[in-house]
Write an enzyme that holds these catalytic residues in place. Structure first.
Site, mmCIF file in Angstrom:
data_model
loop_
_atom_site.group_PDB
_atom_site.id
_atom_site.type_symbol
_atom_site.label_atom_id
_atom_site.label_comp_id
_atom_site.label_asym_id
_atom_site.label_seq_id
_atom_site.Cartn_x
_atom_site.Cartn_y
_atom_site.Cartn_z
ATOM 1 N N ARG A 291 0.848 -1.190 0.000
ATOM 2 C CA ARG A 291 0.000 0.000 0.000
ATOM 3 C C ARG A 291 0.885 1.243 0.000
ATOM 4 N NH1 ARG A 291 -0.278 1.629 5.371
ATOM 5 N NH2 ARG A 291 -2.118 2.889 5.023
ATOM 6 N N ARG B 121 -3.511 10.375 2.572
ATOM 7 C CA ARG B 121 -4.482 10.870 3.562
ATOM 8 C C ARG B 121 -5.323 11.968 2.924
ATOM 9 N NH1 ARG B 121 -0.505 11.697 8.418
ATOM 10 N NH2 ARG B 121 -0.021 9.525 8.857
ATOM 11 N N ARG C 105 20.147 -4.175 2.618
ATOM 12 C CA ARG C 105 20.542 -2.845 2.172
ATOM 13 C C ARG C 105 21.219 -2.141 3.338
ATOM 14 N NH1 ARG C 105 16.731 0.899 0.962
ATOM 15 N NH2 ARG C 105 15.014 -0.332 1.771
ATOM 16 N N ARG D 23 17.834 11.591 1.817
ATOM 17 C CA ARG D 23 17.265 12.598 2.727
ATOM 18 C C ARG D 23 18.357 13.270 3.541
ATOM 19 N NH1 ARG D 23 13.954 8.657 6.979
ATOM 20 N NH2 ARG D 23 15.580 7.087 7.142
ATOM 21 N N GLU E 108 21.864 11.084 3.884
ATOM 22 C CA GLU E 108 21.736 9.629 3.916
ATOM 23 C C GLU E 108 21.761 9.077 2.494
ATOM 24 O OE1 GLU E 108 18.712 8.134 6.725
ATOM 25 O OE2 GLU E 108 18.023 6.872 5.085
ATOM 26 N N TYR F 261 12.728 -6.433 9.318
ATOM 27 C CA TYR F 261 12.780 -5.057 9.804
ATOM 28 C C TYR F 261 11.866 -4.936 11.023
ATOM 29 C CZ TYR F 261 12.560 -0.210 10.624
ATOM 30 O OH TYR F 261 12.639 0.990 11.272
ATOM 31 N N ASP G 170 10.681 -2.107 13.993
ATOM 32 C CA ASP G 170 10.787 -0.835 14.683
ATOM 33 C C ASP G 170 11.174 -1.122 16.140
ATOM 34 O OD1 ASP G 170 10.343 1.306 12.947
ATOM 35 O OD2 ASP G 170 8.176 0.967 12.928
HETATM 36 P P1 FAD Z 1 20.248 -3.930 16.904
HETATM 37 O O1 FAD Z 1 19.916 -2.607 17.451
HETATM 38 O O2 FAD Z 1 20.844 -4.014 15.555
HETATM 39 O O3 FAD Z 1 21.252 -4.646 17.929
HETATM 40 C C1 FAD Z 1 21.961 -5.818 17.602
HETATM 41 C C2 FAD Z 1 23.312 -5.766 18.313
HETATM 42 O O4 FAD Z 1 23.973 -7.033 18.131
HETATM 43 C C3 FAD Z 1 24.238 -4.704 17.735
HETATM 44 O O5 FAD Z 1 24.663 -3.832 18.769
HETATM 45 C C4 FAD Z 1 25.411 -5.505 17.183
HETATM 46 O O6 FAD Z 1 26.657 -4.855 17.326
HETATM 47 C C5 FAD Z 1 25.351 -6.780 18.029
HETATM 48 N N1 FAD Z 1 26.008 -7.904 17.387
HETATM 49 C C6 FAD Z 1 25.809 -8.370 16.126
HETATM 50 N N2 FAD Z 1 26.648 -9.398 15.885
HETATM 51 C C7 FAD Z 1 27.378 -9.585 17.014
HETATM 52 C C8 FAD Z 1 28.426 -10.488 17.369
HETATM 53 N N3 FAD Z 1 28.924 -11.388 16.513
HETATM 54 N N4 FAD Z 1 28.948 -10.423 18.611
HETATM 55 C C9 FAD Z 1 28.493 -9.487 19.505
HETATM 56 N N5 FAD Z 1 27.518 -8.595 19.202
HETATM 57 C C10 FAD Z 1 26.970 -8.655 17.977
HETATM 58 N N6 FAD Z 1 12.889 2.032 14.765
HETATM 59 C C11 FAD Z 1 11.931 2.873 15.195
HETATM 60 O O7 FAD Z 1 11.102 2.480 16.019
HETATM 61 N N7 FAD Z 1 11.880 4.176 14.761
HETATM 62 C C12 FAD Z 1 12.770 4.670 13.868
HETATM 63 O O8 FAD Z 1 12.697 5.833 13.500
HETATM 64 C C13 FAD Z 1 13.771 3.802 13.374
HETATM 65 N N8 FAD Z 1 14.673 4.252 12.492
HETATM 66 C C14 FAD Z 1 15.608 3.391 12.010
HETATM 67 C C15 FAD Z 1 16.526 3.869 11.079
HETATM 68 C C16 FAD Z 1 17.481 3.010 10.575
HETATM 69 C C17 FAD Z 1 18.461 3.528 9.566
HETATM 70 C C18 FAD Z 1 17.516 1.654 10.981
HETATM 71 C C19 FAD Z 1 18.531 0.693 10.403
HETATM 72 C C20 FAD Z 1 16.631 1.182 11.922
HETATM 73 C C21 FAD Z 1 15.667 2.047 12.441
HETATM 74 N N9 FAD Z 1 14.770 1.614 13.407
HETATM 75 C C22 FAD Z 1 13.800 2.464 13.862
HETATM 76 C C23 FAD Z 1 14.805 0.232 13.906
HETATM 77 C C24 FAD Z 1 15.642 0.052 15.182
HETATM 78 O O9 FAD Z 1 16.977 0.376 14.912
HETATM 79 C C25 FAD Z 1 15.494 -1.415 15.613
HETATM 80 O O10 FAD Z 1 14.177 -1.637 16.027
HETATM 81 C C26 FAD Z 1 16.365 -1.816 16.752
HETATM 82 O O11 FAD Z 1 17.694 -1.509 16.459
HETATM 83 C C27 FAD Z 1 16.240 -3.315 16.944
HETATM 84 O O12 FAD Z 1 17.025 -3.724 18.004
HETATM 85 P P2 FAD Z 1 17.797 -5.107 17.946
HETATM 86 O O13 FAD Z 1 18.288 -5.336 19.314
HETATM 87 O O14 FAD Z 1 16.959 -6.151 17.316
HETATM 88 O O15 FAD Z 1 18.995 -4.891 16.891
#
Ligand code: FAD
Length: 385
Positions: free
Chosen positions: A177, A181, A260, A291, A314, A362, A364
């Protein structure tokens, strides 16, 4: 050492820290969190720029929003939120339009003064060029949803920059979608709650880890056998929650999952305000970036300098293995590989895979936290009791 702990968490992002905090606080378990980076918090980490004092989100702008009451209650234990409301604008052919596409965008673009019904009828008649079911690629799908003029202005070239691929060559399934709005409401999120952590993301993340039963070890890679907390050394000795990339865990045996990535170009500018808003998209191909973020606008309540600002451009591209994985590409071949990795994961009874990298999706922030709370309820609490 790992033998003195009840659980090892690999990754200190929101998923890993939620698991650690719950197991320590609720179950009294000793948790060791490791992260390969030299800071906690995963991609939500933010830092104060030393030259301007402005908080910068190192891995791209992070806006917290949720309609999940449990997640909202949980995150409020660690931080208060500002009343920031996220809005995004886009520059197209030297003119600025509000996003997501709304009545303001439509009337400005068509130089009209339509009410909601007339605008809806206009978009429907332009979209009737192609039946949604007949769309063979992303371009046709987008035209079938919003019509060709709006698609060509606001979606085509932006999407091509995001994917380094013309939308005619992208699969239709990438979009289901495109929100339009038929009001002048240009709040970016529709959720019940949104805001930014009052004293920053890192203070919030540090409070989650601040528990006597939680130890965090940074600059520690789970696959580095020169340090003691590694995959081979821990195998079968302690339960593990792994939030790194699932294909890396299995040494890419089923092939690499495609991601990506983003490149960020930061610049301090000698002006008090560069663009008057936090995020400006660039819809046209002449700007190579997608952006520009201007971080001062995320915290208008703070006392930031009046003569300096910090912007971050970015750029989007396909990731190499050495790049930060940001968004799953999720082709049919990726989905097949993921299924194969999920099968392999079943043969690792002591390891739970979670978070955006561990599940190849992905998420949030509120989704990562919600998924971690569910894993705690459904898998960890029962296995520890
Ligand atoms: P991550 O935050 O990626 O944490 C995973 C961790 O594992 C990392 O610190 C990494 O270093 C560690 N790791 C990986 N491999 C190893 C290893 N071999 N040994 C030890 N450590 C390791 N969410 C929103 O709600 N609002 C937003 O506006 C938003 N904007 C975003 C913009 C971008 C560009 C991106 C990429 C994401 C965005 N997000 C946003 C999503 C948000 O970043 C994620 O929801 C969040 O990071 C998820 O947490 P996580 O713990 O799953 O992963």
């Amino acid at each position: 050492m790992a033998k003195d702990v009840d659980l090892v968490v690999v990754g200190s992002g929101f998923f890993g820290l939620t698991i650690a905090e719950r197991c320590a606080t609720e179950l009294g378990k000793r948790v060791l969190v490791i992260d390969r980076r030299d800071h906690i918090g995963g991609n939500a980490y933010s830092e104060i720029d030393p030259e301007t004092g402005i908080e910068v989100h190192r891995y791209g702008a992070h806006l917290f929003h949720t309609s999940n009451p449990r997640v909202w209650e949980y995150v409020n234990r660690f931080t208060e939120f500002t009343s920031y409301v996220h809005k995004v604008y886009t520059t197209h052919r030297g003119e600025v339009f509000p996003l997501p596409i709304n009545l303001g965008t439509i009337n400005q673009f068509f130089r009209s003064a339509h009410g909601p019904d007339a605008a809806r009828a206009l978009v429907a008649s332009q979209a009737s060029e192609i039946e949604a079911g007949d769309a063979k690629n992303l371009e046709e799908k987008a035209v079938s949803l919003i019509g060709r003029p709006l698609y060509e202005a606001f979606i085509r070239d932006y999407t091509a920059k995001q994917w380094q691929t013309p939308p005619r060559e992208l699969p239709a399934e990438i979009i289901s979608r495109l929100p339009v709005r038929y009001t002048y409401d240009n709040r970016y999120f529709n959720d019940d709650h949104e805001g930014l952590p009052v004293d920053g993301y890192t203070a919030w993340l540090e409070r989650m880890a601040d528990h006597p039963l939680i130890e965090v070890r940074l600059s520690t890679d789970f696959f580095d056998e020169s340090q003691p907390i590694n995959k081979r050394a821990l195998a079968g000795t302690v339960p593990i929650v792994y939030t790194g990339p699932i294909d890396r865990y299995f040494d890419y045996s089923e092939g690499e999952l495609a991601w990506r990535t983003l490149d960020f170009e930061r610049e301090v500018l000698p002006v008090g305000d560069f663009q008057g808003t936090s995020v400006m998209n660039y819809a046209d191909p002449d700007a190579p970036f997608t952006r520009i973020h201007e971080f001062r606008h995320f915290h208008p309540e703070r006392d930031y300098p009046v003569d300096k600002t910090i912007v971050m451009r970015e750029f989007s591209r396909f990731a190499e293995r050495s790049d930060e994985p940001y968004y799953p590409v999720n082709t049919p071949s990726d989905r097949e590989k993921l299924l194969a990795y999920r099968e392999l994961a079943k043969s690792e009874p002591d390891v739970l895979f979670g978070g955006r990298l561990g599940t190849y999706q992905y998420l949030d922030m509120h989704m990562a936290i919600g998924a971690a709370l569910s894993m705690f309820d459904n898998r960890l609490r029962p296995s520890f009791s």
